[in-house]
Design an enzyme around this catalytic site. Structure first.
Site, short mmCIF file in Angstrom:
data_model
loop_
_atom_site.label_atom_id
_atom_site.label_comp_id
_atom_site.label_asym_id
_atom_site.label_seq_id
_atom_site.Cartn_x
_atom_site.Cartn_y
_atom_site.Cartn_z
N ARG A 1 -2.94 3.00 8.78
CA ARG A 1 -3.30 1.71 8.17
C ARG A 1 -2.09 0.81 8.03
NH1 ARG A 1 -8.14 2.67 4.51
NH2 ARG A 1 -8.35 4.91 4.47
N TYR B 1 9.04 -35.67 -18.19
CA TYR B 1 7.63 -35.26 -18.17
C TYR B 1 7.05 -35.39 -16.77
CZ TYR B 1 6.46 -40.22 -18.01
OH TYR B 1 6.36 -41.52 -17.62
N LYS C 1 0.83 -1.20 0.00
CA LYS C 1 0.00 0.00 0.00
C LYS C 1 0.88 1.26 0.00
CE LYS C 1 -3.40 -0.09 2.92
NZ LYS C 1 -4.85 0.06 3.02
N SER D 1 9.52 -43.89 -13.74
CA SER D 1 8.48 -42.92 -13.41
C SER D 1 8.46 -42.81 -11.90
CB SER D 1 7.13 -43.40 -13.95
OG SER D 1 6.14 -42.47 -13.59
N GLY E 1 -8.07 -6.94 4.84
CA GLY E 1 -8.90 -7.05 6.03
C GLY E 1 -8.27 -7.81 7.17
N HIS F 1 -16.06 -9.12 1.38
CA HIS F 1 -15.02 -10.05 1.84
C HIS F 1 -15.20 -11.44 1.25
CE1 HIS F 1 -13.24 -12.95 4.72
NE2 HIS F 1 -12.25 -12.07 4.71
N CYS G 1 4.67 -39.48 -11.72
CA CYS G 1 3.25 -39.77 -11.85
C CYS G 1 2.53 -39.69 -10.51
CB CYS G 1 3.02 -41.13 -12.51
SG CYS G 1 3.69 -42.50 -11.58
N MET H 1 -5.45 -7.06 8.89
CA MET H 1 -4.82 -6.29 9.95
C MET H 1 -5.63 -5.02 10.24
SD MET H 1 -0.84 -6.98 9.15
CE MET H 1 -1.05 -6.39 7.50
N ARG I 1 -3.56 -1.02 -6.28
CA ARG I 1 -2.73 -2.22 -6.32
C ARG I 1 -3.15 -3.02 -7.54
NH1 ARG I 1 -5.85 -4.70 -1.11
NH2 ARG I 1 -7.82 -5.00 -2.19
#
Lengths: 884, 884
Positions: free
Chosen positions: A94, A856, A25, A769, A103, A454, A836, A105, A338
């Site tokens: 703040r 992979y 902020k 694998s 929300g 919220h 996997c 703090m 932000r």
């Protein structure tokens, strides 16, 4: 060294890249100030000061002197003095950490107010009522946040006063009433905080700063950090900023805006505002807001200025921005900005549009999508064909559909969630204290609050369906019930919610998978161009294989054959296991051969031309039999009820067989390749079924690519033995069919010994694998079934483990994988190396696997897009996730 | 390349160091020949020829030509021709591998005999009866060994003939009878082998050599190699040697001799012989032999020559030798020598004496003791205070006492042994076919055979108690019963045998540990000077600790506290676990604190001045509760019997608690340090008990050295948390008592992750102790309880695993230990590193741990001497074990 450390920065001194020092902020306020936008002046106390406070329990030396100096500068700049009985300066205090924790703090507004200042404010505004309303709001907020007085006491006093004055709304209270309230609020503070309300503005400031520091350590902030993996040692900054008022009459307003629609990504200003209100009123969802675009009609000039500022910010940040603004008596102030949170669909659309607009590159676009968030796009929706009887409709606050039991309390939601129950957390409105319940829930339903409330913001961040502001719902939390037009819904009743449309339905609605957008395909296409790690899928059925292929899977990394032993095959499997004669066993095997061959034909067809790794039977055979405890209880009952002996004999024989097969630790018992060696006929049947299927398809013009995977190998000799036995069968089948089929034989590395001796194992393996589920179990000595309920929660809570190692690959387990890869490649440089386990679908783990250099990853069909994206981000370096 | 390979060596060409080429027997025959001792001439076919035969299934090219050439040379040397009707050469054909495998492979005597040769032999000896007896023996042996005719058929024919002739003994049969027998034997061969008996001596020789080759692969030979860990690919040599006859009348004899007493080690010639007999008769224990020393009276000159030869051999080999000799018509022949098997007591005495005699060095003496064999010295004996009612006495063939069920059959012995039953294998005499039963038995009892009989030799080798030749015992194997003077003993009845004294007792005799000899202490003292690896003990009681200290333990490496939770403490432990209130739990903990403190006082006293590693509670708590299956069955019974509801409630609650605590895989569940973190009060109580005990002793002038060990650590944070909690308690106790006690806190490394991250774990550990039992379980993914019954036997049989990894440390697991040590030392170079799994008492594993560079091993008290010796041998290099 306090002398060398600068703890306080004016907004003019900072910039957006200082977020670790000034918090998000503070850094953005500084950046907006530098951009020349109208930001109420102020200054920021650094996160470093907060951290020193946490180390010593005291303010660092020199901090208060610096604050004092900056306050004086601010007073000079504003031409006002704090506490001035003629023209007092009021400030907000703040919190603001490096990462947004909305929300979580504490905040204090109107600081500087006292019996003198209220006079000054009244004089300056000519509005005594406004002045006393600001004063009582300040005492209330300061009392609650800084002095820890129970907030309900103030509410109660207001309600009593309204009753006494026979008025309905707060706004109906007169200046005189509010004066009375101020006095009463001070009394409340005296009694419940055990001290006089501090009238000295400097003391107020000191106490407020300390309260913000402390709020970094409150429970909900700590919970939030755990959820979003934010380190505890970052600390919060504190922003002290000149107050501006959106509640100074009908030429004042306050609102929240996004530069683009955060739900759809559409390029249009989006938000809510309220005329004559404080910012808290918008965010808290207490009053019903107006859509931002209405501002064009109501205050056209100011709207134009605001939209221009928003455009400036978006071009500057090169991303969608989230803004708070206040209009004080027709003057626009930018209070905060932000990078804005958004849904996955919006994230994709914004990223794709910004590439189109030449604002960002394709690489940046790929980097900006949070892979975890993609999941919400792939969330199921209501089946369009389902008959849906809509109970009520709310706001479509976070997309996707969910089904679960109604629960009215976050604690109960968490409790039931732990037991595996699906729940819908149903609240008037959520608060940060509900966070743990939201984590545990399938979806969130509120009767109040807008799309920026919220519940809506947090649910979107979590990728959970949310319907909010469904105001037809009357919640009776005490009796654990809600009603809609006379229909009553009890806690535990099943409801379905659709966060994409806002529908709420009583009972269970069939869900179907969604269709991804064109931006989805576009950005994942870019990801595919970037990534080097392959992405396959874990699929046991042709349907899953097809779905995964649509999602971009490049083959099957794990087809579990044991799932093919269940359902209508179970009796045959039991016949095989319990066979009293060789004929009976052969008969069962012949039946299984036939059905397994058909299974494989379906899977090979779905993955034609792509590799298919089939794992031979893995679980212990007793998993296919009834439980010995049930059998024994049944037998005891039969015996007690005087069942004739001859009828008991068969039961007893079965029980004896089942008990003989039972194991102390089945995880570490007769399973995987140990079965293959102990009962060679089972693996031979499976290999035959695989190869007969492949040969048949090949004959029919298909292109099956067979990879036979032997599970749970600990010693090279196991694999060697089974490889030889398998190749004998393969040779037989191929020469019988007269065709040759591409095949390879490899192993799962899931036992630590196999990784440690991977150089030896690789001599007879065409591929590895890594089965990271079992590998995690054995490397940790954790039985997942046992620990997740018993002690893992405590381990996570006490931070003994940083993360659940079954979700994100643990460092130690990753080290074992790395060792296996290095040793395997030493023997066979071009050996194929896959993963996997479930980790193959976890972005952070995918990054680790990319670094280790695997060929992979393989994951469930719905995680395939996510793995593709994460693999690309791994190439691009540390992903900058815009929603964090 | 047959042209380059020499397959056949004359005895003159070889030497003792060629045992891998000529086999042990062939190499030693060559060595004796070179020493000028009277060895019947002959030649040896190499082990290489055997191995080629196994690869191709055929004799290697050129082998038969070489044999032919050496045969001709032999005929020239002897002035006799094979098959000569006037003066035939007869030879023996014997197997001989690099390592002695007594009785495991085949032998053919009197080869060369046919219808012509028998005439020649009769002419030469003037003894037609002898000639035909030799002929019939040859047909019988050749028929059985080479042509695979059932041996009983020949015995039956002899018995029928004796009946017909109304004679009792074989020796009563006349030359004419034997001629008849020869004819009949040939008929038996024709019918049962499906071919004529081969009369051509060259064909006989070829077939006999092939039979010896084949016998390398027979079941009993393969079993023997598995038991003694002899590789399968060594192959056997074949010795073809001129026959000499100990059965040519009363001036002939045959015997077996040791240069020192193989049971006690006393320096005196020892052995058995028989006048007028073949060597087989001595070894097979068919006739009762005379002690060797009697030969001095019977044949003084020959005895002198024999003892002189024995002395030559012992000085040459610098070790006790085992010799076979034959006296043919007053001429002494040395037929075989090798380093002799001996009991552990004898091994120690011989080694110590030979150092005294300057024959060997102390290092050599230490190297010559087989650590595994030491075990037999530490075998229990009958309690001298026990009232023992001796049923009968036999020969004290292998020392130590044993108690078990009488079993008459090797298969049943193996079966029962697998189930954990203790058995005494009771036989008329054992044969190589009984080997698996002997392995499974606690002890061996025979009614026949001397101290060099099969049973005696093999039992000594295995270190198992054996009483042999107890001829009062009449065995009725068919009815599974034996009787001694009317007392009947059935299969399954318990008996006790004392191999040190030869006593056989009906019922169970209390056993006590033995007192080691002075040579034992002497040689282990030398071992202590040599070794660098420490040796501690695993002991949970003061008694075990004292015993281990007597055996040379340098501290306790593992004191398991869970054993202190059993017996009369179990109810308190259950109270603690099931406590319904905090008071109840605290009450139980307080009681446990008191008893545990007393436990520790006893252990610290026994180990005063030496380090004591105490492991905090490890097993899952549900191990201390009744089994849920039993509770459920009981409850089902109570319900079915109409028990009133209120009586069932408590049962149901208990069941529910117990079921909630049950785990799928307890090995990988809530145990070890996970308990410590989940129920901190238990570990705190234990740490308090340990420190209160140590402080009290310290105050009383003792010197306790405390090492607190936290089990099952997988992550450094676990250890860190518990270390902090423990140190808080330690500080409290020490300041409460006002004394400081040496202590350290470390961890068991038994979870693979702990080894992989040992660099991290070492930051908070003062020591590591590798718990190789669990480490093996988790590194392999083997649950020992499950696999040892289910598939490990098959794995060993198929050689998928070379050894049982729970007995001898596996290579892969050793690699994990090595990694843990390296990483641990990287962080903390002087960290103490121990091993406390069962492997700490296995010589091969001890050697591995020495190589890895551990600080100490810890093993059960009885294995301590063995570990001391093995640790010394590890320093000296590969131990040359003379008994192999």
């Amino acid at each position: 060294m306090p002398g060398n450390t600068k703890y306080v920065y004016d907004f003019e001194e900072g910039s957006a890249d200082m977020k670790y020092v000034l918090g998000g902020k503070g850094a953005n306020l500084a950046e907006m100030t530098r951009l020349g936008l109208p930001v109420p002046p102020g200054f920021t106390i650094t996160t470093g000061a907060c951290n020193e406070y946490y180390q010593t329990g005291e303010f660092p030396d020199g901090l208060l002197d610096e604050v004092e100096a900056h306050r004086i500068k601010l007073e000079q700049k504003m031409g006002k003095k704090i506490g001035d009985p003629d023209d007092p300066l009021l400030v907000s205090v703040r919190s603001g950490a490096a990462f947004s924790m909305p929300g979580m703090m504490d905040t204090v507004l109107n600081l500087g107010m006292n019996d003198d200042a209220v006079q000054g404010l009244a004089k300056q505004t000519g509005d005594e009522r406004f002045a006393y309303d600001s004063y009582r709001r300040f005492i209330q907020m300061f009392g609650k946040v800084v002095l820890r007085v129970e907030g309900g006491l103030f509410e109660e006093a207001i309600n009593k006063l309204k009753e006494k004055k026979s008025v309905k709304l707060d706004t109906d209270l007169k200046a005189g009433d509010l004066k009375e309230l101020v006095k009463e609020f001070k009394d409340i503070v005296r009694v419940h905080a055990g001290r006089e309300f501090p009238t000295d503005p400097h003391e107020q400031l000191k106490l407020a700063v300390e309260a913000v520091f402390k709020s970094w350590g409150n429970k909900r902030a700590v919970d939030y950090r755990r959820l979003y993996k934010i380190p505890d040692n970052l600390g919060t900054a504190v922003n002290i900023q000149t107050m501006v008022f959106g509640n100074k009459g009908n030429d004042s307003a306050t609102g929240v805006a996004f530069t683009r629609d955060p739900a759809t990504g559409e390029k249009v200003p989006y938000g809510d505002y309220l005329i004559n209100a404080q910012g808290e009123d918008v965010v808290a969802g207490i009053r019903v807001t107006e859509p931002l675009l209405n501002l064009k009609e109501k205050m056209p000039k100011l709207a134009e200025e605001l939209f221009a500022n928003m455009d400036t910010l978006e071009r500057h940040y090169r991303d969608m921005c989230d803004i708070e603004f206040t209009i004080e008596q027709s003057k626009l102030w930018m209070l905060q900005t932000r990078v804005g949170k958004r849904t996955a669909a919006a994230a994709l659309r914004i990223a794709a549009d910004m590439v189109e607009e030449d604002l960002v590159t394709k690489d940046e676009a790929v980097q900006r999508i949070d892979p975890d968030q993609l999941d919400q796009l792939l969330h199921p929706q209501f089946d369009p064909k389902a008959k849906v009887d809509v109970l009520t409709k709310g706001l479509n606050a976070s997309p996707g559909a969910a089904v679960g039991k109604v629960v009215f309390d976050a604690d109960i939601a968490e409790e039931l969630g732990k037991n595996g129950d699906k729940v819908i957390l149903t609240r008037w409105e959520t608060t940060p204290d509900d966070l743990h319940g939201m984590v545990a829930a399938q979806g969130i339903l509120t009767s109040h609050g807008g799309k920026t409330s919220h519940a809506a913001v947090v649910a979107r961040g979590m990728g959970k369906p949310c319907v909010c502001g469904a105001d037809a719902i009357k919640i009776d939390a005490k009796n654990r019930i809600f009603s809609v037009d006379g229909t009553q819904v009890k806690e535990g009743d099943i409801i379905s919610i659709d966060g994409t449309t806002g529908r709420v339905v009583l009972g269970e609605v069939q869900l179907v998978p969604p269709k991804p957008s064109k931006e989805f395909d576009l950005i994942l296409g870019w990801a595919d161009e970037i990534r080097t790690l392959g992405v396959r899928t874990n699929a046991d059925t042709p349907e899953d294989a097809e779905k995964a292929r649509q999602f971009g899977a490049e083959g099957i990394g794990l087809a579990r054959t044991e799932h093919m032993f269940l359902g209508d095959r179970l009796p045959i499997v039991q016949q095989m296991i319990l066979a009293k004669s060789e004929e009976e066993r052969q008969d069962a095997l012949a039946k299984l051969l036939k059905v397994q061959r058909d299974d494989f034909i379906g899977i090979f067809k779905a993955m034609d031309g792509l590799p298919v790794t089939i794992r031979l039977l893995d679980p212990p055979l007793h998993e296919f039999l009834p439980s010995p405890i049930d059998l024994r209880v049944e037998l005891t009952k039969l015996e007690a009820s005087g069942t004739p002996e001859h009828e008991l004999t068969e039961r007893r024989e079965l029980l004896e067989k089942v008990e003989r097969m039972a194991e102390q630790n089945p995880m570490l018992g007769l399973r995987g390749c140990r079965l293959g060696i102990t009962y060679p006929e089972i693996y031979k049947m499976q290999v035959r079924a695989i190869m007969e299927a492949a040969c048949q398809l090949k004959k029919d013009g298909g292109d099956p690519k067979v990879e036979i995977m032997i599970p749970l190998v600990a010693h090279v000799n196991e694999l060697n033995t089974l490889r030889q036995e398998s190749e004998a069968v393969i040779g037989e089948v191929m020469s019988g069919c007269g065709v040759a089929v591409d095949y390879s034989i490899g192993t799962m590395i899931e036992v630590p010994r196999a990784a440690v001796t991977a150089d030896e194992v690789a001599t007879v393996a065409d591929f590895f694998s890594f089965g990271t589920n079992d590998l995690t179990q054995m490397t940790f000595g954790f039985s997942r079934d046992d620990i997740e309920a018993k002690f893992l929660p405590r381990y996570l809570e006490r931070k003994i483990l940083p993360k659940n190692p079954f979700e994100t690959i643990d460092d130690g387990v990753a080290e074992v994988v790395r060792m296996g890869c290095e040793k395997g490649r030493k023997t066979k440089p071009d050996i194929k190396l896959g993963v996997c386990g479930e980790h193959g679908g976890d972005p952070e783990s995918v990054k680790m696997f990319h670094e280790i250099g695997l060929t992979y990853v393989s994951c469930s069909p719905y995680r395939v897009p996510l793995a593709r994206l994460a693999a690309a981000q791994a190439v691009l370096g540390e992903a900058v996730v815009t929603t964090a």
